[in-house]
Design an enzyme around this catalytic site. Sequence first.
Site, short mmCIF file in Angstrom:
data_model
loop_
_atom_site.label_atom_id
_atom_site.label_comp_id
_atom_site.label_asym_id
_atom_site.label_seq_id
_atom_site.Cartn_x
_atom_site.Cartn_y
_atom_site.Cartn_z
CG ASP A 120 -2.21 0.85 0.93
OD1 ASP A 120 -2.16 1.71 0.02
OD2 ASP A 120 -3.22 0.71 1.64
C1 BGC Z 1 -5.21 3.08 0.27
C2 BGC Z 1 -5.52 2.00 -0.73
C3 BGC Z 1 -5.44 2.55 -2.14
C4 BGC Z 1 -4.08 3.17 -2.35
C5 BGC Z 1 -3.88 3.72 -3.76
C6 BGC Z 1 -3.95 3.85 -0.08
O1 BGC Z 1 -3.78 4.97 0.72
O2 BGC Z 1 -5.09 2.51 1.55
O3 BGC Z 1 -6.79 1.46 -0.47
O4 BGC Z 1 -5.69 1.54 -3.06
O5 BGC Z 1 -3.92 4.24 -1.43
O6 BGC Z 1 -4.59 4.87 -3.98
#
Ligand code: BGC
Length: 739
Positions: free
Chosen positions: A300
């Site tokens: 993430d």
């Molecule tokens: C979130 C994810 C997301 C990713 C990309 C992160 O901050 O936790 O759910 O897919 O960002 O945008």
Amino acid sequence: MEPIKDSTGNPTKKLAINATDHQVRELLAQMTLEEKVGQMVQIDYSLIGTPDYLLKDSPVDRQKLELAISKYHVGSILNAPMSPDNKAQPVAFWQRITAAIQQASTNSRLKIPVLYGIDAIHGATYTQGATLFPQAISMAATFNTELSFKEGEITARELRASGLPWNFSPVMDIGRQALWPRLWETYGEDVHLATTLGTAFIKGHQGSDFSKPDKAATCLKHYVGYSFPINGKDRTPAWIGERMLREYFLPAFEAGIKAGAPSVMVNSAEVDGIPGHANHHYLTTILRGEMGFKGFTVSDWEDIERLYTRDKLAASPREAVKIAVLAGVDMSMVPFDFSFYDLLLDLVRSGEVPEARIDEAVSRILSVKFQLGLFEPQQPPLPIDTHFATPEAQAINLQAAHEAIVLAKNDHGILPLPKSADIFVTGPTANLLSALNGGWTITWQGDNESLYPHNKLTVLGALQQQTSGIIGYRQGSSFDAEVDISKAVAEASKHAVILLCLGEKPYTETPGNISSLELPAAQNKLAEAMLATGKPVILLILGGRPRIITSIAEQASGVLLGFLPGMEGGRAIADILYGAYNPDGKLPISYPRSSNGHTLYDYKPIESFDSNTYHPLYPFGHGLSYSSFATSGLTVASPRIKTGESVHVSVNVHNTGKLKGKETVLLYLHDVAASVTRPNRQLKAFKKVALEAGQSERLEFTLTPQDLSFIGVDLKRIVEPGDFELFVGTEKAKFTLTE
Ligand code: BGC
């Protein structure tokens, strides 16, 4: 490369997979270490994008793109333009970006395509005018597997029409912590419901072959345990024992993998003291060894570096990279620089990370790129008029919104209201599209109302469009401050009935953290003032979490729980208020009575022992109709079942009211005594049926040995002989499982 064909000349699935393996091996053999490490890097759009004022004409900075692809060999790019806001862009913009990236990778030495990933959480969030569905918590309230499948189909089609092949969705976390600001991104508190709806979404999104021009790859997130932070704040520790993990949090991911999801995003927080990105046991032993996952894992946002900057698990950014890669993270969402590339390269050169681990990660990534057809000559994108925000997609979205609204209370049949009714509408969620949609809508936080489409209706707008009577309106209160409560009271006294629209402003992730489920004081004050008028009050609550409404709901004549019903939500709510649609949504969570009322429907015996009780405001599965339904004749085909056999169950459902409508029949199981304490009841199957007034149907269910199993003392899934009970409505049946 020609696909391998079987003896009849048709490409077979098995042969196609072998062909992919072969293609991956061949390509890997030609790659330098630098090219391989680059495949594991995912960067943000801003590293290749032009400044905002140039966006329209030329969204990509050719020099920056060249640097990313030729020097750093990046495997993946994500996200929408960030400045001034990461807002949705037109289809043509996305097509230009993806074409420019495709062109640059074609010019590179091995012509390895770049995989673009995006958050299309309830439809194509970042494409202007896309079909934006109810959020997952509301899709769960529909209890309609077919609608989830269709949402998947439409989302994939609209993404591909934008040139985007990879979606960071669905969220397979189970929503068992009501404070968590991402509760609404889940399918609620129940494992079976989340598994069923999540896998239906994946199947619709990917079809049997996600290289098709209207299909796209999914990403299960956030593996695993992210949704259960002990203090309710986003990205804070969960303490989940291994039995609980296996019983509640792993099954949905396992089912998503079986359904064919080729990628998994890692839990951004920590479980039991180990950050998700450092958890070898979860990422390798369980995910690969036990669940047999063959796709790739992606970190993430910035989370590998955070093993150093936040978690203090690593002593340096370099050590953070080493820990994460050895734990099993295949791709790093870095996302704002190329540091991961430099550090990992150095770690491999010094022998601290074996090249075999790089080969493994890169093979997985390349394999998904082959499966997506990205190495084939790219076809022109799908024609917009037949594939993007079509009237058919809009009709399905409206149907989903209709089925997502839960009618929780309807005293003396106050609802539906006649269209000639004289209604006073008030409250912060009455006239905002953003309050119907929540986060990940047009922007990350979804809170920029000025960017919302002008052709969609708020609750107030939809009522004004449909009424043949009178609609008065005053805001009364914003989300957290009084606006004109005394004027609202004066105005309310001139009307016959009050629609009080409360709830939450849009949010996601850390900006959505709260310390209590209580509503802000201003909203409670508006509610008290409206109830004090003596006029009948209908409460509509919108938002991603169950904010506490107990005292208001007890005094109100009607209660609608809307959660986040999406772009068609305003219209759907007006249709239900006026009786143009007979409500059939059911609660996918237990709606708490008080801020600390955390007991969930599948509580353990000890949670209802002595003075303990399951006493939510509304229980899981609750939802009224303008008709009435009864179930009867719950029967188990055989009272004694041998271990390993399935259990056949049937029950009648009868529309006992005067209106046609839909009813969801929920089948619960209870294991009477077991070597590990078992829940009071667990949902094992459900069916939603449409019945005319007076019509009956006999429904059949089959419970498999897996449905009777649980995680035993030694942490293995087992089935124990003994007595079981089944529940449907007020009906109960029993059977005994023998050796
Ligand atoms: C979130 C994810 C997301 C990713 C990309 C992160 O901050 O936790 O759910 O897919 O960002 O945008």
